[in-house]
Design an enzyme around this catalytic site. Structure first.
Site, PDB file in Angstrom:
ATOM      1  N   SER A  23     -70.273  51.431 103.792  1.00 51.99           N
ATOM      2  CA  SER A  23     -69.933  52.505 104.721  1.00 51.99           C
ATOM      3  C   SER A  23     -70.349  52.069 106.121  1.00 51.99           C
ATOM      4  O   SER A  23     -70.128  50.918 106.510  1.00 51.99           O
ATOM      5  CB  SER A  23     -70.607  53.813 104.303  1.00 51.99           C
ATOM      6  OG  SER A  23     -70.289  54.863 105.192  1.00 51.99           O
ATOM      7  N   SER A  24     -70.970  52.940 106.886  1.00 50.94           N
ATOM      8  CA  SER A  24     -71.366  52.625 108.258  1.00 50.94           C
ATOM      9  C   SER A  24     -72.333  53.680 108.763  1.00 50.94           C
ATOM     10  O   SER A  24     -72.271  54.845 108.338  1.00 50.94           O
ATOM     11  CB  SER A  24     -70.134  52.583 109.176  1.00 50.94           C
ATOM     12  OG  SER A  24     -70.512  52.543 110.540  1.00 50.94           O
ATOM     13  N   TYR A  62     -62.684  56.919 111.626  1.00 49.15           N
ATOM     14  CA  TYR A  62     -63.580  55.923 111.018  1.00 49.15           C
ATOM     15  C   TYR A  62     -64.847  56.589 110.486  1.00 49.15           C
ATOM     16  O   TYR A  62     -65.200  56.445 109.318  1.00 49.15           O
ATOM     17  CB  TYR A  62     -63.925  54.859 112.056  1.00 49.15           C
ATOM     18  CG  TYR A  62     -64.797  53.739 111.530  1.00 49.15           C
ATOM     19  CD1 TYR A  62     -64.243  52.686 110.810  1.00 49.15           C
ATOM     20  CD2 TYR A  62     -66.167  53.731 111.754  1.00 49.15           C
ATOM     21  CE1 TYR A  62     -65.038  51.653 110.326  1.00 49.15           C
ATOM     22  CE2 TYR A  62     -66.968  52.711 111.278  1.00 49.15           C
ATOM     23  CZ  TYR A  62     -66.401  51.670 110.567  1.00 49.15           C
ATOM     24  OH  TYR A  62     -67.197  50.654 110.080  1.00 49.15           O
ATOM     25  N   LYS A  73     -65.833  57.130 106.501  1.00 47.90           N
ATOM     26  CA  LYS A  73     -67.038  56.452 106.032  1.00 47.90           C
ATOM     27  C   LYS A  73     -68.031  57.461 105.454  1.00 47.90           C
ATOM     28  O   LYS A  73     -68.753  57.169 104.497  1.00 47.90           O
ATOM     29  CB  LYS A  73     -67.672  55.655 107.171  1.00 47.90           C
ATOM     30  CG  LYS A  73     -66.887  54.403 107.575  1.00 47.90           C
ATOM     31  CD  LYS A  73     -66.747  53.429 106.428  1.00 47.90           C
ATOM     32  CE  LYS A  73     -66.198  52.076 106.890  1.00 47.90           C
ATOM     33  NZ  LYS A  73     -65.998  51.132 105.757  1.00 47.90           N
TER      34      LYS A  73
END
Length: 256
Positions: free
Chosen positions: A142-143, A155, A159
């Protein structure tokens, strides 16, 4: 520390460059056989050759992660080529930040549904491995952007969805020894990557981002890979359902 990965088989999507390539190479360094996919056949072939040079079996295929049949066929092919499947790492990303409909569609098709579809193809093999050895793992990349929002972003939102999905998979698989965890990198620097391009083309903004991190630098792909491979290994057999931040403390939130 022996991570007990010798003889295991791992699949890494988006495994030809950056974080994915570092993860694949770290698995190989630990003695695991590895299968990778990416969009470009020449990059996949070069990666497979480099992995084989480490003394393990390796296999790869050019795949469009947004293509359901292609991604599921790749995972099944990887299991056939390596003879088993103990670990799946979903790393492929569309890497788009916008909020236009096509941005949302790309993030859903590649990051979210790519993970879901690859896991559904891998699940029977992972459950078989868990039944035989007591442990199998599904890792999603993920981030830190999942929990850091300065504006609307496809985004970050997708995520974040991966983290929620992973917790459910972890709960369902726990009794079978099938673990699911998330690794969330912060800023990661490598040539040709997002922050490598910012460094080369927007040096002022790059320096601002460096100053934001208490470590005074960005991560290397190898540092993210080390955390990922440890979390995927039998050494982490009682760790499931977590989101591991690898961000150098750039985020300020407290995880309880």
């Amino acid at each position: 520390m022996d991570l007990k990965l010798k003889g295991k088989a791992a699949v890494v999507t988006g495994g030809s460059r950056g974080i994915g390539r570092a993860i694949a190479e770290t698995f190989a360094d630990e003695g695991a056989d590895v299968a990778v996919c990416a969009r470009h056949a020449d990059q996949v072939a070069e990666t497979v050759k480099a992995l084989e040079a480490k003394g393990v079996r390796a296999w790869g295929q050019a795949v469009d992660i947004a293509d359901k049949d292609a991604v599921q066929g790749f995972v099944r092919g990887a299991a056939d080529a390596l003879g088993r499947l103990d670990i799946l790492v979903s790393n492929a990303s569309a890497l788009v930040q916008g909020v236009a409909e096509e941005d949302w569609r790309a993030m859903v098709d590649v990051d979210l549904m790519g993970a879901v579809r690859s896991f559904e193809a891998a699940r029977p093999h992972l459950e078989k491995a868990a039944a035989a050895t007591g442990d199998a793992a599904f890792i999603l990349i993920s981030s830190v952007s999942a929990a850091e929002a300065t504006g609307a972003s496809s985004y970050g939102a997708i995520k974040a969805a991966l983290i929620h999905y992973a917790k459910g998979v972890a709960r369902e698989g726990a009794a079978k020894g099938l673990r699911c965890n998330v690794v969330s990198p912060g800023t990661v620097l490598f040539d040709g990557g997002v922050w490598g391009q910012v460094r080369d083309n927007m040096p002022g903004f790059f320096e601002q981002m460096i100053k934001r991190n208490p470590t005074g630098r960005m991560a290397t792909p190898e540092e993210v890979a080390a955390a990922t491979v440890f979390l995927a290994s039998p050494r982490s057999a009682f760790t499931t359902g977590i989101n591991m931040l690898v961000d150098g403390a750039i985020s300020s939130r407290v995880n309880f």
